[in-house]
Write an enzyme that holds these catalytic residues in place. Structure first.
Site, mmCIF file in Angstrom:
data_model
loop_
_atom_site.group_PDB
_atom_site.id
_atom_site.type_symbol
_atom_site.label_atom_id
_atom_site.label_comp_id
_atom_site.label_asym_id
_atom_site.label_seq_id
_atom_site.Cartn_x
_atom_site.Cartn_y
_atom_site.Cartn_z
ATOM 1 N N GLY A 126 -1.050 10.599 -5.863
ATOM 2 C CA GLY A 126 -1.713 9.675 -6.965
ATOM 3 C C GLY A 126 -2.440 8.633 -6.226
ATOM 4 O O GLY A 126 -2.474 8.444 -4.948
ATOM 5 N N LYS A 127 -3.281 7.789 -6.928
ATOM 6 C CA LYS A 127 -4.020 6.825 -6.146
ATOM 7 C C LYS A 127 -4.508 5.980 -7.407
ATOM 8 O O LYS A 127 -4.472 6.400 -8.509
ATOM 9 C CB LYS A 127 -5.390 7.410 -5.579
#
Ligand code: NAD
Length: 441
Positions: A126-127
Site C-alpha cells: 500500500g502507499k
C-alpha cells in the site's frame, strides 16, 4: 528528462524542484507495470495473476479541510492506495509532497507488494500521500493535517488491515500523531491493542530501535554484498548522495563508519561538493534543524548537472523517482547506483547505465530494509516486546543478504537485470499463494 533546475541554490533560498513539472509527464505506474510485464515473462507467470496485479485493489481519495494558523481553511487532497493484500495486511509509507499524484501512489503501492513478497514478509502493498509542501506549513499545521488525514482514513487502515509508515516528508513524529489519532477513534476498549496501526513511530510510543536508520542500514548491507562479490573495498571509497533526508543521511553516515566518504550531496534546494568529504553527522544535524542542506558551510555550491558528472565510486539516489534519465545516465561516473529512493532511474536511464557497465542495486531490493524493520516493529507491538538494536540489525542483515542472493541467483539463471529478477522473486511467491488459494468464490 528535464533537469531544468537553472539556479544552483544550496547556499540560498529553495527553488521549486524540477521534478514537480516532471511528475505530470512521467507515468510512474506505467513504468512499474512495464517491469511487471517483463518479470512475468521471465517466470511464465500465469496470465490471470498478472491481470489481478495490474491494478490496485482500492484507490482511496480524500479531500479534507484544515484550519491554518491564520484562521483560513485550506482543502487538502490525500490518497491511500491498497495494491494487494494476498500475503498480509497492506503496508507502505505516507508521502507529503507537493508533487504527489494518484499515479505515483499507485506505482509506489505496487512496489510495496513486490518488496514485501521479496523480503518474505506476511504483508501486502500500500502507499499514501497528501499533496502539499510540508516545508511551507508550521509544525502545528503539520500536526492538524496529519491528524485530520488519518481521521479521514478511519477504518480503511488498522493494525490488521493496512499499516502506514513514514516516507518522503513524514517522520516518526508524524507517525506518533497518526497512532494517537487512530487510538482516539477506536475507543478506550481497543486503545492499547492498536499501536501497530502505523510503524516508524518514536521508540517512546512503541517504535522499534533501528527503524529510523533501517532503510539506510539495509541499503548498506546490500552494498556490502555487492562489494564482496566485486572484490571492491568500501574503505576509501567515495559516494555522491541525492536527497539528504532519512534514507540519504543514514546511508551516508553508516557508510562513513566503513570508511567511505560522501563527496557531494544534493536536495530540493541545490547541490554541494566537498572533495575532502562531508561530515555526515554534522550535515544530518544541520538538515534536521534547517530542513535542507541550503546554507551548510562545509561545501562548494554546484549545479545539478555538475553533481551528476562527479567521479565517485557509488551514487546513492535517495530523493524521488525519475531522477536518472538519459542525460544523467550518460553523465554519471560511478561503478554502482544503489537505489535508496523508489524508482529513481527511468527505464531509458537504466538501459544506458547497464550498457555502460554501471551496476544497479534496484529499489525493491535495496531499500527494503525500511519495511523489513517496520515488520519487526509490528511484531513487537503485537507481542508487547522490545528487541535490542543488535537483535534488529542482526535479523535485518540476514534478511537483506538472503534477498540479495535470491535476486542475484535468479538474474544469473534467467539472464535478466537485477530489477527484473527482484520483481520475479516476489512474483514467484505471490503466484505460489494464488496457486494454493484459487480465486473466490
Ligand atoms: P525524506 O523526506 O526524509 O527526504 C527526502 C529528500 O529528498 C530530502 O533531502 C529532500 O530535500 C530531497 N528532495 C526532494 N525533492 C528533491 C528534488 N527535486 N531534487 C533533489 N532532492 C530532492 O524522505 P526519505 O524517507 O528519505 O525518502 C527518500 C526516498 O527513499 C523516497 O523515494 C522514498 O520513497 C524512499 N524510501 C524511503 C523509506 C523510508 O523508510 N523512509 C523506505 C524505502 C524507500
Amino acid at each position: 528528462m528535464d533537469n531544468q533546475q537553472t539556479v544552483s541554490t544550496a547556499g540560498s533560498v529553495s527553488v521549486p524542484p524540477a521534478s514537480v513539472e516532471k511528475h505530470h509527464k512521467y507515468e510512474f505506474f506505467k513504468v512499474v507495470q512495464g517491469y511487471l510485464d517483463e518479470a512475468a515473462r521471465v517466470i511464465d507467470l500465469p496470465e490471470y495473476i498478472k491481470t489481478i496485479l495490474s491494478q490496485p485493489k482500492n484507490e482511496i481519495i480524500i479531500n479534507f479541510p484544515v484550519k491554518m494558523d491564520d484562521g483560513s481553511i485550506r482543502l487538502f487532497k490525500g490518497y491511500r492506495v491498497q495494491h494487494n493484500n494476498l500475503l498480509g495486511p497492506y503496508k507502505g509509507g505516507i508521502r507529503y509532497h507537493e508533487g504527489v499524484t494518484l499515479d505515483d501512489v499507485k506505482a509506489l503501492a505496487a512496489m510495496m507488494t513486490w518488496k514485501c513478497a521479496l523480503m518474505n514478509l506476511p504483508l501486502g502493498g500500500g502507499k499514501g500521500g497528501v499533496k502539499f509542501d510540508p516545508n511551507k506549513v508550521s509544525r502545528d499545521e503539520l500536526q492538524r493535517i496529519t491528524r485530520r488525514f488519518f481521521h479521514a482514513l478511519g477504518s480503511n487502515i488498522g493494525p490488521d488491515t493496512d499499516i502506514p509508515a513514514p516516507d518522503v516528508g513524514t517522520d516518526a513524529k508524524a507517525m506518533a500523531w497518526a497512532m494517537d489519532t487512530y487510538m482516539n477513534t477506536v475507543g478506550s476498549l481497543f486503545r492499547q491493542s492498536v499501536k501497530g496501526v502505523v510503524t516508524g513511530k518514536p521508540v517512546a510510543v512503541g517504535g522499534t530501535l533501528g527503524r529510523e536508520k533501517a532503510t539506510g542500514q539495509g541499503l548498506v548491507y546490500t552494498i556490502q554484498e555487492w562489494a564482496e562479490e566485486r572484490d571492491f573495498q568500501l574503505g576509501g571509497a567515495t559516494l555522491i548522495v541525492q536527497g539528504f533526508g532519512n534514507v540519504g543521511s543514514f546511508t551516508s553516515l553508516i557508510l562513513s563508519r566503513l570508511g567511505a566518504s560522501t563527496i557531494a550531496v544534493g536536495d530540493h534546494t541545490g547541490y554541494l561538493y566537498n572533495p575532502e568529504g562531508f561530515n555526515p553527522h554534522k550535515l544530518q544535524d544541520y538538515v534536521k534543524k534547517n530542513r535542507s542542506i541550503a546554507g551548510y558551510p562545509g561545501g562548494k555550491t554546484i549545479s545539478r548537472e555538475e553533481f551528476f558528472k562527479i567521479k565517485a565510486d557509488i551514487f546513492i539516489p535517495a530523493a524521488l523517482e525519475n531522477q536518472i534519465g538519459i542525460e544523467e545516465a550518460k553523465s554519471l561516473q560511478v561503478k554502482l547506483v544503489a537505489e535508496g529512493a523508489n524508482g529513481p532511474c527511468s527505464p531509458e536511464g537504466e538501459r544506458i547505465l547497464i550498457d555502460r557497465g554501471i551496476d544497479i542495486l534496484p529499489d525493491v531490493l535495496a531499500n527494503a530494509g525500511g519495511v523489513t524493520v517496520s515488520y519487526y516493529e509490528w511484531v513487537q507491538n503485537k507481542r508487547s516486546e522490545h528487541w535490542t538494536l543488535e537483535e534488529v540489525d542482526e535479523r535485518l542483515e540476514k534478511a537483506m543478504q538472503r534477498a540479495y542472493r535470491e535476486v542475484v541467483e535468479l538474474a544469473r539463471q534467467k539472464k535478466c537485470s537485477m530489477r527484473v529478477a527482484a520483481y520475479a522473486v516476489a512474483l514467484q511467491r505471490i503466484a505460489a499463494a494464488y496457486g494454493e488459494r484459487d480465486i473466490f468464490p
